[in-house]
Structures are given as structure tokens and as C-alpha cells.
Design an enzyme around this catalytic site. Structure first.
Site, PDB file in Angstrom:
ATOM      1  N   SER A 138       0.981  -1.299  -0.001  1.00  0.00           N
ATOM      2  CA  SER A 138      -0.063  -0.163   0.288  1.00  0.00           C
ATOM      3  C   SER A 138       0.681   1.132  -0.010  1.00  0.00           C
ATOM      4  CB  SER A 138      -0.874   0.015   1.128  1.00  0.00           C
ATOM      5  OG  SER A 138      -1.581   1.233   1.346  1.00  0.00           O
ATOM      6  N   TYR A 151      -2.671  -0.701  10.360  1.00  0.00           N
ATOM      7  CA  TYR A 151      -2.535  -1.186   8.840  1.00  0.00           C
ATOM      8  C   TYR A 151      -1.250  -0.746   8.360  1.00  0.00           C
ATOM      9  CZ  TYR A 151      -4.046  -1.830   4.015  1.00  0.00           C
ATOM     10  OH  TYR A 151      -4.369  -1.956   2.805  1.00  0.00           O
TER      11      TYR A 151
END
Length: 280
Positions: A138, A151
Site C-alpha cells: 500500500s 494497517y
């Protein structure tokens, strides 16, 4: 119909929606034999109704990783050309409000399960003399943002583990590749709500006012697409290149946000980057 002997095979995790679902359809359209795994049986049944082979794989449950991969290898005769480690979830909340068990739980899925599946696949790829392991990281594996500490931590860890594995695999024909999407249309926001409600006691937080002004509305109400948001097909396009190019890139950025943040990380001081990100 492709010849079963020449058709390439790929196992994709997290195919119930979003990036994984699009990748399953896109790779099948490109001629691949796709094993589209999900972590819930009802989602596997839905993918099977769409013509996919859909093993149950839940990264948080090591038994399903073993049994799911075994069913794939049984179907292919023991080979597998590529794996796309895509399954993951988000855990919103301030770092200071995140209990150890909440952090441990997201690591079990987003990193340790990925690690288990990767380790299980490597002997198969060694034996056949080639393979591609593509890990979905990401932009938050490059640059952090407030409220996304759990995350981000899993994706930063994935970056480090993948980079090391890539170095270690240089003496093989197994490619280790990272895809780094920014905002992509998916259900990750909605799917994160139960984790937020389970682990974050925001009403008793020192940051309660900030939760109310900055996070709660954004979490519970759809405000439409993010700036620079792209459809999941943008990731599939990079995945196809990663799986077919003679010399795949070690990293594939997806969305303008990732290109911008990747560039800023290279040229800005930490203090300057903190200032920029804090304005988002």
C-alpha cells in the site's frame, strides 16, 4: 479453452470483493487458471457460481492456508505459477488507543498469514524452477497517516519482509514483487468498522473530540471517491504485468497518490513529510 498443460495458474487471496475480485476476473480474462480464494465459505460459493475454483483460505487460520493450498496443488498436479497475496483488512484508530491484542490480530492476517502461504508455496516454485509471488502492499507501506497505524505497521513490515526475500531469492527464478496501491475502490472502509468497534474505546479516549471531528463521519459515511481514487482494475493491470513480464519490476505503484508519496519520501526530510501528511 486453454490447454490445461500450458495454461498458467495463479492463486489470489481475498477475492470476495475489491482488488481480489477484480484481479480474479481480469487474470481469467487474460487466459490464466485462477484459484480465487476467500476467507468465508459463502463468498467461496459465490465465486464458484461465477465459474472459479475458490478454495477457503483465511490468513488468520493456518489450517485453512494448508488445506486451501493443498486443494490448489491437487487440482494443478502440484504446480503453481503465481500467488497474489492480496487478502487484508484495516484497523482504524489512534495508536495510543490500540490494544496489543488488536494489533496482534491484524498482524496475524495481514502479515503472518501472508508469510505462511509464501513459505508453503516456495518449495513448489523451487521444484518447478520458476514462480512469482506478488504481495499487495500500500501507499501506507511507504508513508503513514494518522488513524491508520495498525494497517501501516503491517504494510511497512510486509515491505521489509518482501525486500529481504527478494534479495534472498536472487539465486533462483522466483520473483518477489510488491504492488503498492493508493486509494482504490473497495469495501475496505466498510469492512474495517467491526474491527474499530471491537478494539477502539474511542468514547473514553483522550482524543475523543478528534475522533468526532476527523474519523467517525469518514468511517461510517461514504463521502464518495477519494481524490485520485482508481478502480480495482488499475491494480489488476499491474498484476498482469508483474506475472507476465520477462523482467518484472520489484515494485509497482498504483494511483497518483502512491507516485506522489513515493517521490516525497525520497526528497523530503522527515519533518517536512510529517508537515505535508498532517495536512491531508
Amino acid at each position: 479453452m486453454h490447454d490445461a498443460q500450458t495454461q498458467k495458474s495463479i492463486l489470489i487471496t481475498g477475492c470476495s470483493s475489491g482488488i481480489g475480485y477484480d484481479a480474479a476476473h481480469g487474470m481469467r480474462a487474460a487466459g490464466w487458471r485462477v484459484f480465487a480464494s476467500c476467507r468465508k465459505q459463502e463468498d467461496c460459493a459465490r465465486l464458484e457460481s461465477e465459474g472459479f475454483e475458490s478454495p477457503l483460505i483465511d490468513y488468520s487460520d493456518t489450517n485453512t492456508i494448508t488445506s486451501g493450498l493443498a486443494s490448489v496443488l491437487d487440482a494443478t498436479g502440484g504446480t503453481l505459477d503465481a500467488v497474489f497475496n492480496n487478502g487484508a483488512y484495516a484497523q482504524p484508530g489512534a495508536v495510543e488507543d490500540l490494544p496489543r491484542d488488536g494489533l496482534r490480530e491484524i498482524f496475524e492476517c495481514n502479515l503472518f498469514g501472508v508469510h505462511d502461504l509464501t513459505r508453503a508455496v516456495l518449495p513448489v516454485m523451487r521444484a518447478q524452477g520458476h514462480g512469482r509471488i506478488v504481495n499487495c502492499s500500500s501507499v501506507l507501506g511507504l508513508v503513514t497517516m494518522k488513524w491508520r497505524g495498525a494497517y501501516s505497521a503491517t504494510k511497512f513490515a510486509m515491505e521489509g519482509l518482501s525486500d529481504t526475500l527478494r534479495l534472498e531469492m536472487r539465486d533462483t527464478d522466483i520473483e518477489i514483487i510488491l504492488i503498492e496501491p493508493g486509494p482504490v475502490t473497495s469495501d475496505i472502509r466498510v469492512n474495517s468498522i467491526p474491527h474499530f468497534e471491537r478494539w477502539i474505546d474511542w468514547k473514553n479516549s483522550a482524543r475523543r473530540a478528534q475522533y468526532e471531528s476527523a474519523l467517525i463521519d469518514r468511517l461510517y459515511a461514504s463521502t464518495g471517491p477519494d481524490p485520485f481514487e482508481l478502480p480495482a482494475s488499475a491494480v489488476t493491470k499491474k498484476l498482469l504485468h508483474a506475472c507476465t513480464a520477462a523482467r518484472p519490476k520489484p515494485r509497482y505503484y498504483v494511483t497518483k497518490a502512491t507516485y506522489i508519496m513515493g517521490a516525497l519520501r525520497r526528497v523530503c526530510s522527515t519533518r517536512m513529510l510529517d508537515w505535508i501528511v498532517s495536512k491531508i
